[in-house]
Design a protein around this motif. Sequence first.
Motif: not given
Length: 170
Positions: A124-137
């Motif tokens: 259970g340590r494999l998670h998707g991307t964090a909520t609110g994550w976006t690509w950096p500028d």
Amino acid sequence: AYRQPLLVAWHTAVVAFVASLAQTVPYSAILGGMLVAGLVVAALGALGLTTRVAALVPTAVVFGVVAGNVLPFVIGTFEALQGEGLLVGAVLAAFVLGRRALHPRVPPILPALVAGLALAAATGRLHGTATGWTWPDLALVGPSFNPAAILTVVPVAVPLIALYSNLTAV
């Protein structure tokens, strides 16, 4: 099996060195220092001096610089054993077994990656991307030629780039 020196072998050590500077030296200054180091390496190669310069620097010093750059990452692996012993141990075991049991053309990092991902998913340590994550500028950054940064980067980067890849020529 045959061995051939690879010119890309210095990349890991240079990346580790640059990463160690990231907290203290601005990126633009690191970029300027690396450009100067590249010009020095190109000049050494164009003048045919790489082997002569490599002979001046003891092999132990070059390997010592490489070890010093990589050491924090190795220590981090063993520090991670305290909190994630099963995961880190399984990945290390898969790497060692892959190196011993698989064909030499199969990189041992492959079974280590598979074992790490499988164990992380199973526990259970494999998670998707964090909520609110976006690509950096992305921003283009030009080099700045800061003398202090040049004197920090060039003496380490030139041996790592030019000499480490030519140790077999010494």
